[in-house]
Each structure stands twice: as C-alpha cells, then as structure tokens.
Design an enzyme around this catalytic site. Sequence first.
Site, PDB file in Angstrom:
ATOM      1  N   THR A 145     -49.757   5.620 -30.735  1.00  0.00           N
ATOM      2  CA  THR A 145     -49.452   4.756 -31.878  1.00  0.00           C
ATOM      3  C   THR A 145     -50.502   4.876 -32.973  1.00  0.00           C
ATOM      4  OG1 THR A 145     -48.272   3.204 -30.484  1.00  0.00           O
ATOM      5  CG2 THR A 145     -49.118   2.332 -32.545  1.00  0.00           C
ATOM      6  N   SER A 183     -48.471   8.681 -25.259  1.00  0.00           N
ATOM      7  CA  SER A 183     -49.044   8.737 -23.903  1.00  0.00           C
ATOM      8  C   SER A 183     -47.986   8.458 -22.835  1.00  0.00           C
ATOM      9  CB  SER A 183     -50.223   7.776 -23.762  1.00  0.00           C
ATOM     10  OG  SER A 183     -49.798   6.449 -23.615  1.00  0.00           O
ATOM     11  N   THR A 224     -51.570   3.710 -25.881  1.00  0.00           N
ATOM     12  CA  THR A 224     -52.041   2.671 -24.969  1.00  0.00           C
ATOM     13  C   THR A 224     -51.242   2.615 -23.669  1.00  0.00           C
ATOM     14  OG1 THR A 224     -50.614   1.116 -26.113  1.00  0.00           O
ATOM     15  CG2 THR A 224     -52.932   1.167 -26.783  1.00  0.00           C
ATOM     16  N   ASP A 225     -50.016   3.176 -23.678  1.00  0.00           N
ATOM     17  CA  ASP A 225     -49.124   2.979 -22.533  1.00  0.00           C
ATOM     18  C   ASP A 225     -49.731   3.437 -21.213  1.00  0.00           C
ATOM     19  OD1 ASP A 225     -47.339   1.926 -24.282  1.00  0.00           O
ATOM     20  OD2 ASP A 225     -45.881   3.558 -24.186  1.00  0.00           O
TER      21      ASP A 225
HETATM   22  N1  ASP Z   1     -47.305   2.192 -27.399  1.00  0.00           N
HETATM   23  C1  ASP Z   1     -47.994   3.378 -27.241  1.00  0.00           C
HETATM   24  C2  ASP Z   1     -49.299   3.455 -28.007  1.00  0.00           C
HETATM   25  O1  ASP Z   1     -49.971   2.525 -28.076  1.00  0.00           O
HETATM   26  C3  ASP Z   1     -47.275   4.608 -27.309  1.00  0.00           C
HETATM   27  C4  ASP Z   1     -48.065   5.572 -26.473  1.00  0.00           C
HETATM   28  O2  ASP Z   1     -48.555   5.191 -25.451  1.00  0.00           O
HETATM   29  O3  ASP Z   1     -48.241   6.696 -26.923  1.00  0.00           O
HETATM   30  O4  ASP Z   1     -49.717   4.452 -28.514  1.00  0.00           O
END
Ligand code: ASP
Length: 329
Positions: A12, A60, A93-94
């Site tokens: 993100t 991720s 973050t995932d």
């Molecule tokens: N929601 C996710 C992020 O924070 C998407 C990911 O993990 O790439 O980046």
Amino acid sequence: MAKIVVLGTGGTIASRRDVAGGAAISKASGAELVAALGERGYRLPDGVSVETEQFCTIGSYRFDLDIAFRIARRVAQHLADPAVAGVVVTQGTDTMEESAFMADLVVASDKPVAYTGAQHLADDPDSDGPRNLTGAIRFVAAPQSRGLGVVIAFDGEAHAARDATKIHASRVGAFSSDEHGMLGEIDGDDIVIHRRPLLRRTFETEAIEAKVDLVRLTMGTDARFIRCALDTGARAIVIEAFGRGNANHEVIARIRDAVAADVPVIVTTRCPAGRVKPIYGDGGGRDVEAAGAIFAGDLQGVKARVLLSVLLRACDHADLAKEIHAFGG
Ligand code: ASP
C-alpha cells in the site's frame, strides 16, 4: 555519514489507483517513496544518507515464504557492508509480520532492521506512508536500536518481529504486540527503547522449507484439512488449536498419522494471546501431546509456520522441540 538502505517491495505504501475507483496497484519504487519525503516536508536525521534498492513491486498478499527469505538474505547482504548502518524494508502490511519474523530468524547482525509500510495509499492525501518511512529511517539510524533484532516500525511504534500482529485491516495503528507490548517508540526525532526482546535466535541456512501448512481448528472440525496437508506433501503442519492446545479425537488421530509419517506437528493456540500447554484429556492437549505434537507456547500460528520453514532446513528433526522451546514453547 551513516548509510541507510531502503529496500522497496511494493504494498500500500507504494500503491496508487490508475483511475478513480480503480484497483490499487503497487507501482512506486523505494526511490520514489524516499524522494516524496522531502516533497511532503519530512526531514531525515542529520548525518544520514539513504540509498534505495527495489527488490520487487507487488502486494504482500502475493508473497510466499521463499520471497520473504530472499528479502531477508538481501537485507543481510546490505548489513554486511561496513558502510551500512541499518536497513528499512518497505512492504505491504498483510504479511509483514511473517516477513519481518523470517528476517529476524536468518539475519545475524546487531545493526537495526525495520519493516514498514502504510494503511493509506500513496496517492491518498492522508497517506501514513511518508510518516512511517521517515520514522523507520530514524529508528534504524539510532544507535540505541542496535541489537533489538528485526522490528516492525509503524505508526510511531516499534514492535519485535516475533510478537507483532496486524490487528486492524484499515486503520493506521495496524500493529500490536498484544500482551508483550511494543519495544519502543518513534516520537518525532526521539527514539525511545522500552525493552529488549529475549526470545530470539538466528539460524544459518541457505534455504528454507516452503511446504509448511497451517490449519486452524474450528468447532466440529473433522480433520479433512490435516489429511489434505498430509496427502499433498506437507513437510510440517502447524495447528492453531483450541485454547490451551485442545483438539478432538479425529484431529488427534490425524496428528498421530502425521507424526508416524515423520511430518512434525506443531500446536499453537487460535486465541490472540496466551500459551498452549497440555492440560486436558478426552481430546484435549494431553492427548495432542501424547500423539506426538510439539507445543509452541504463545507463538502465533503464522509465526510458528515461518519458524518451522527455517528449522526444517537449519536443524535436525530430533532438535525441533528444543529449538521451538527457545522461542517460548
Ligand atoms: N493492505 C496491504 C498493505 O498494507 C496490501 C499488501 O499487503 O500489500 O500494503
């Protein structure tokens, strides 16, 4: 001049929408993210130069254990350079808690390493990415951050990779270490360390074992997922069991099958906090233990899976229980 390397991987923090309402896609490189800091008025610490490298540019949610391992190896290579004081990895973050823990297990250096990202897109006027990236750079540049292992630096908090969990799908305060608490804070220019993590070890390994499955028990589960893991080549199975590590008779029979087939079974709790411990009979933890499963303390299931992927290549099967014990098992 202390050199900090920012390793970009997407997520993100690097994502924008093509058109209004379109899907957000990882696009921006680490170099663009660092360049944007100045444009947004963020100031890097004095005496620090930042070098960027792009490892990949994907969300991720598309990572696997192998990518996480290769990122960790790249981090280690950078840290081996005497000119490099620390590394920041920007990531989605995932699965950040898994990647950060992988790096914590295989990067043997006292130099600080921080994983960071964002919850709001890079083109969101309210994006938290620049603030998080600046905070992570400040964290790894601070001498007091040495020797803490890999951390997740996010929303002004620094969390030990072993303990950090993504606790919210969208809010900027995305990570928590639950009952263990954060390691420290990033308060503007001030980096304050509250505690040092003790349940840490690093391993030397050239490869990891990616075929480690995680099965979460649900009320009335009939063990089909465990059977499926066994039938499709799992080399180890992590079970997120009930409460203190309880299961049911059908699951226990399949655990016995797995152990007999030399597939280690590791038991964690599906509770957000607390330790597994063999206490109950009649399908409970005592029977799970008697079936040959290894209890993993309060390690979360996803963390136990990453640990197993390293241990299966870095140590003998006979030593697994002892090694897991070193992480609080
Ligand atoms: N929601 C996710 C992020 O924070 C998407 C990911 O993990 O790439 O980046």
